[in-house]
Scaffold this motif. Structure first.
Motif, PDB file in Angstrom:
ATOM      1  N   GLY A  82       0.627  -1.401  -0.103  1.00 17.88           N
ATOM      2  CA  GLY A  82       0.048  -0.186   0.382  1.00 17.88           C
ATOM      3  C   GLY A  82       0.807   1.209   0.051  1.00 17.88           C
ATOM      4  O   GLY A  82       0.395   2.065  -0.287  1.00 17.88           O
ATOM      5  N   LEU A  83       2.242   1.484   0.142  1.00 19.43           N
ATOM      6  CA  LEU A  83       2.671   2.385   0.268  1.00 19.43           C
ATOM      7  C   LEU A  83       4.396   1.647  -0.916  1.00 19.43           C
ATOM      8  O   LEU A  83       4.778   1.030  -1.067  1.00 19.43           O
ATOM      9  N   GLY A  84       4.291   3.090  -1.635  1.00 19.54           N
ATOM     10  CA  GLY A  84       5.440   3.708  -3.158  1.00 19.54           C
ATOM     11  C   GLY A  84       4.606   2.481  -4.189  1.00 19.54           C
ATOM     12  O   GLY A  84       5.282   1.839  -4.940  1.00 19.54           O
ATOM     13  N   GLN A  85       3.168   2.854  -4.415  1.00 19.91           N
ATOM     14  CA  GLN A  85       2.928   1.767  -5.416  1.00 19.91           C
ATOM     15  C   GLN A  85       2.119   2.624  -6.746  1.00 19.91           C
ATOM     16  O   GLN A  85       2.839   2.102  -7.707  1.00 19.91           O
ATOM     17  N   ARG A  86       2.455   3.815  -6.072  1.00 18.07           N
ATOM     18  CA  ARG A  86       2.762   4.447  -7.784  1.00 18.07           C
ATOM     19  C   ARG A  86       3.520   5.681  -8.396  1.00 18.07           C
ATOM     20  O   ARG A  86       4.689   6.041  -6.965  1.00 18.07           O
ATOM     21  N   ARG A  87       4.428   5.632  -9.025  1.00 14.79           N
ATOM     22  CA  ARG A  87       5.580   5.519  -9.092  1.00 14.79           C
ATOM     23  C   ARG A  87       5.723   7.730  -9.904  1.00 14.79           C
ATOM     24  O   ARG A  87       4.725   8.043 -10.434  1.00 14.79           O
ATOM     25  N   GLY A  88       6.701   8.106  -9.346  1.00 12.46           N
ATOM     26  CA  GLY A  88       6.657   9.640 -10.196  1.00 12.46           C
ATOM     27  C   GLY A  88       5.908  11.245  -9.632  1.00 12.46           C
ATOM     28  O   GLY A  88       6.008  12.372  -9.954  1.00 12.46           O
ATOM     29  N   THR A  89       4.857  10.624  -8.272  1.00 15.28           N
ATOM     30  CA  THR A  89       4.335  11.316  -7.807  1.00 15.28           C
ATOM     31  C   THR A  89       4.999  11.735  -6.738  1.00 15.28           C
ATOM     32  O   THR A  89       4.183  11.048  -6.321  1.00 15.28           O
ATOM     33  N   PRO A  90       5.168  12.326  -5.646  1.00 15.72           N
ATOM     34  CA  PRO A  90       6.270  12.977  -3.685  1.00 15.72           C
ATOM     35  C   PRO A  90       3.957  12.853  -3.126  1.00 15.72           C
ATOM     36  O   PRO A  90       3.369  12.945  -4.122  1.00 15.72           O
ATOM     37  N   GLY A  91       4.144  12.632  -1.802  1.00 12.74           N
ATOM     38  CA  GLY A  91       3.458  12.132  -0.844  1.00 12.74           C
ATOM     39  C   GLY A  91       2.306  11.593  -1.137  1.00 12.74           C
ATOM     40  O   GLY A  91       2.039  10.190  -1.345  1.00 12.74           O
ATOM     41  N   ARG A  92       0.637  12.017  -1.274  1.00 13.45           N
ATOM     42  CA  ARG A  92      -0.230  11.191  -1.698  1.00 13.45           C
ATOM     43  C   ARG A  92       0.042  10.035  -2.606  1.00 13.45           C
ATOM     44  O   ARG A  92      -0.802   9.124  -2.616  1.00 13.45           O
ATOM     45  N   ARG A  99      -8.037  -2.590  -3.672  1.00 12.66           N
ATOM     46  CA  ARG A  99      -8.238  -3.623  -4.488  1.00 12.66           C
ATOM     47  C   ARG A  99      -6.970  -3.839  -4.812  1.00 12.66           C
ATOM     48  O   ARG A  99      -6.864  -5.070  -5.212  1.00 12.66           O
ATOM     49  N   ARG A 100      -6.872  -3.536  -6.574  1.00 16.61           N
ATOM     50  CA  ARG A 100      -6.213  -3.679  -7.340  1.00 16.61           C
ATOM     51  C   ARG A 100      -4.271  -3.669  -7.251  1.00 16.61           C
ATOM     52  O   ARG A 100      -4.083  -4.476  -6.811  1.00 16.61           O
ATOM     53  N   ALA A 101      -4.221  -2.265  -6.189  1.00 15.95           N
ATOM     54  CA  ALA A 101      -2.786  -2.344  -5.837  1.00 15.95           C
ATOM     55  C   ALA A 101      -1.992  -3.495  -4.884  1.00 15.95           C
ATOM     56  O   ALA A 101      -1.282  -3.542  -5.152  1.00 15.95           O
ATOM     57  N   LEU A 102      -3.254  -3.128  -3.877  1.00 17.39           N
ATOM     58  CA  LEU A 102      -2.935  -4.453  -2.714  1.00 17.39           C
ATOM     59  C   LEU A 102      -2.800  -6.111  -3.482  1.00 17.39           C
ATOM     60  O   LEU A 102      -1.340  -6.868  -2.899  1.00 17.39           O
ATOM     61  N   LEU A 103      -3.705  -6.592  -4.265  1.00 17.80           N
ATOM     62  CA  LEU A 103      -3.470  -7.691  -4.395  1.00 17.80           C
ATOM     63  C   LEU A 103      -2.501  -7.835  -5.499  1.00 17.80           C
ATOM     64  O   LEU A 103      -1.535  -9.089  -5.853  1.00 17.80           O
ATOM     65  N   GLY A 114       9.276 -15.854  -2.775  1.00 17.46           N
ATOM     66  CA  GLY A 114       9.492 -17.404  -3.363  1.00 17.46           C
ATOM     67  C   GLY A 114       8.593 -18.186  -1.813  1.00 17.46           C
ATOM     68  O   GLY A 114       9.120 -19.531  -1.698  1.00 17.46           O
ATOM     69  N   THR A 115       7.625 -18.082  -2.214  1.00 14.24           N
ATOM     70  CA  THR A 115       6.616 -18.560  -0.731  1.00 14.24           C
ATOM     71  C   THR A 115       5.081 -18.784  -1.637  1.00 14.24           C
ATOM     72  O   THR A 115       4.649 -17.905  -2.823  1.00 14.24           O
ATOM     73  N   ASP A 116       4.105 -19.752  -1.122  1.00 13.20           N
ATOM     74  CA  ASP A 116       2.680 -19.033  -1.785  1.00 13.20           C
ATOM     75  C   ASP A 116       2.089 -18.844  -0.696  1.00 13.20           C
ATOM     76  O   ASP A 116       0.878 -18.631  -0.711  1.00 13.20           O
ATOM     77  N   ARG A 117       2.228 -18.091   0.205  1.00  5.00           N
ATOM     78  CA  ARG A 117       1.907 -17.613   1.536  1.00  5.00           C
ATOM     79  C   ARG A 117       2.857 -16.146   2.195  1.00  5.00           C
ATOM     80  O   ARG A 117       3.846 -17.042   2.822  1.00  5.00           O
ATOM     81  N   VAL A 118       2.250 -15.865   3.165  1.00  9.06           N
ATOM     82  CA  VAL A 118       2.460 -14.875   4.379  1.00  9.06           C
ATOM     83  C   VAL A 118       1.790 -15.471   4.899  1.00  9.06           C
ATOM     84  O   VAL A 118       0.701 -15.547   4.877  1.00  9.06           O
ATOM     85  N   ASP A 119       2.808 -15.513   6.383  1.00 18.98           N
ATOM     86  CA  ASP A 119       1.697 -15.592   7.383  1.00 18.98           C
ATOM     87  C   ASP A 119       1.107 -14.767   8.286  1.00 18.98           C
ATOM     88  O   ASP A 119      -0.399 -14.324   8.915  1.00 18.98           O
ATOM     89  N   LEU A 120       1.534 -13.084   8.169  1.00 19.76           N
ATOM     90  CA  LEU A 120       0.779 -11.999   8.489  1.00 19.76           C
ATOM     91  C   LEU A 120       1.361 -10.892   7.220  1.00 19.76           C
ATOM     92  O   LEU A 120       2.353 -10.412   6.731  1.00 19.76           O
ATOM     93  N   TRP A 121       0.350 -10.430   6.686  1.00 14.37           N
ATOM     94  CA  TRP A 121      -0.260  -9.370   5.207  1.00 14.37           C
ATOM     95  C   TRP A 121      -0.809  -7.870   5.652  1.00 14.37           C
ATOM     96  O   TRP A 121      -1.928  -7.987   6.675  1.00 14.37           O
ATOM     97  N   GLN A 122      -0.748  -6.574   5.803  1.00  6.72           N
ATOM     98  CA  GLN A 122      -0.452  -5.938   6.710  1.00  6.72           C
ATOM     99  C   GLN A 122      -0.331  -4.478   5.491  1.00  6.72           C
ATOM    100  O   GLN A 122      -0.292  -4.172   4.967  1.00  6.72           O
ATOM    101  N   VAL A 123      -1.642  -3.912   5.578  1.00  5.41           N
ATOM    102  CA  VAL A 123      -1.918  -2.985   4.559  1.00  5.41           C
ATOM    103  C   VAL A 123      -0.773  -1.875   5.726  1.00  5.41           C
ATOM    104  O   VAL A 123      -0.940  -0.762   7.258  1.00  5.41           O
ATOM    105  N   GLU A 133     -13.616   0.486   3.298  1.00  6.89           N
ATOM    106  CA  GLU A 133     -14.301  -1.182   2.543  1.00  6.89           C
ATOM    107  C   GLU A 133     -13.632  -1.885   1.421  1.00  6.89           C
ATOM    108  O   GLU A 133     -13.597  -2.954   1.310  1.00  6.89           O
ATOM    109  N   GLU A 134     -13.117  -0.864   0.676  1.00  7.14           N
ATOM    110  CA  GLU A 134     -12.574  -1.515  -0.470  1.00  7.14           C
ATOM    111  C   GLU A 134     -11.040  -2.330  -0.166  1.00  7.14           C
ATOM    112  O   GLU A 134     -10.339  -3.441  -0.543  1.00  7.14           O
ATOM    113  N   THR A 135     -10.269  -1.486   0.979  1.00  2.00           N
ATOM    114  CA  THR A 135      -9.008  -2.004   1.370  1.00  2.00           C
ATOM    115  C   THR A 135      -9.354  -2.841   2.402  1.00  2.00           C
ATOM    116  O   THR A 135      -8.369  -3.964   2.155  1.00  2.00           O
ATOM    117  N   LEU A 136     -10.238  -2.658   2.874  1.00  2.14           N
ATOM    118  CA  LEU A 136     -10.589  -4.164   4.005  1.00  2.14           C
ATOM    119  C   LEU A 136     -10.501  -5.875   2.693  1.00  2.14           C
ATOM    120  O   LEU A 136     -10.371  -6.804   3.598  1.00  2.14           O
TER     121      LEU A 136
END
Length: 319
Positions: A82-92, A99-103, A114-123, A133-136
């Motif tokens: 959820g952080l640093g997913q868009r390039r070229g623009t600072p701040g927000r 949902r698209r970016a997170l997944l 190198g794994t098929d799952r993580v034990d804990l995934w955090q926003v 609601e979309e994020t969750l």
């Protein structure tokens, strides 16, 4: 290493976590290998990383060591998105919790690790630009598809964590939040006002980051800025600078005095204090070198005397 449950879940982790923010940039493969080996040999299990760390480099390096230094199933692997997913623009523009970016980010993290799952995934961060609601819903989908076993949030204010956790608890079948990762140390106790009570009330395990005050509580900056420190680098100097003020210096001197009296290192005093605060599951230690990490792993066998903890509470209390 002692184990603790993460909040109101059945997930158990070591009461210290190993952070990897500097991996792939300031921490090379050799140091990372040595650090991971030292941590797991002492019984450490919680490994914390994020897609944003080194633009994926930290995950990639960690993934290359899993199965070699330590078996994948012997650790609790935690990452964030959820952080640093868009390039070229600072701040927000650096935040995208859609949902698209997170997944999409989660899938990339799994490939790098190198794994098929993580034990804990955090926003990683809160965003006002995407409906909560979309994020969750992305967290629900990750759990439903087996890509994440538990989910949580990071850097949320108290009301934000309460809103998210309550939403997840409102309808059966949604993935409950397990954790809340926030900055917490003797130099930053702001979370005690709202975040800590919210986490305790909602059954979220607290995972403090920078429990050593961005390195300042080690005492290394008492007489200046070491050339090999974070504050001496162009990309992390501004990260450390807020804790080089007069108030922080007073707290550091108290920590050093306590350490001298106990025969401990200042880092062990500061880490023991936050580790045993109410609601804390596991502080995440982001040691840059294996030597730094080894120097504080001895805290596992130490308990901070109540009178010293109380004195540090007083000297570090917020006005």
């Amino acid at each position: 290493m002692h184990q603790r449950t993460v909040g109101a879940t059945g997930l158990r982790v070591s009461r210290l976590g190993l952070g990897t923010m500097t991996w792939g940039r300031d921490t090379d493969e050799h140091e990372a290998r040595e650090a991971l080996g030292a941590f797991t040999e002492r019984g450490g299990t919680l490994l914390d990383t994020a897609a944003a760390y080194g633009d994926g480099a930290a995950e990639e390096l960690l993934g290359s060591l899993l199965g070699d230094v330590v078996a994948r199933d012997d650790v609790v692997l935690a990452t964030k998105a959820g952080l640093g997913q868009r390039r070229g623009t600072p701040g927000r523009g650096a935040r995208d919790t859609s949902r698209r970016a997170l997944l999409t980010t989660l899938d990339a993290s799994l490939r790098r690790l190198g794994t098929d799952r993580v034990d804990l995934w955090q926003v990683h961060v809160w965003s006002d630009e995407v409906p909560l609601e979309e994020t969750l819903a992305a967290l629900d989908h990750a759990v439903a598809t087996g890509r994440a076993l538990y989910v949580g949030v990071s850097n949320y204010a108290g009301w934000q964590a309460a809103r998210a956790a309550t939403w997840q608890q409102a309808v059966p079948g949604r993935a409950p939040l397990a954790s809340l990762q926030v900055e917490y140390s003797l130099l930053n106790r702001a979370v005690e006002a709202e975040v800590v009570p919210a986490a305790e009330g909602l059954g979220l395990g607290l995972l403090p980051w920078s429990p050593l005050g961005r390195g300042v509580l080690t005492g290394k900056y008492r007489t200046g800025t070491p050339t090999d420190s974070r504050a001496a680098t162009s990309h992390l100097a501004s990260f450390v600078e807020p804790y080089l003020d007069d108030r922080s210096r007073g707290v550091v001197e108290s920590v050093v005095k306590a350490a001298d009296g106990l025969g401990w290192s200042p880092a062990e005093v500061a880490l023991a204090w936050v580790r045993d605060r109410p609601g804390v599951t596991a502080p995440v230690v982001g040691a840059r070198t294996a030597a730094q990490l080894r120097s504080i792993l001895g805290v596992e066998d130490k308990v901070l005397p109540a009178e010293i903890a109380d004195a540090l509470d007083d000297v570090s209390a917020l006005d």
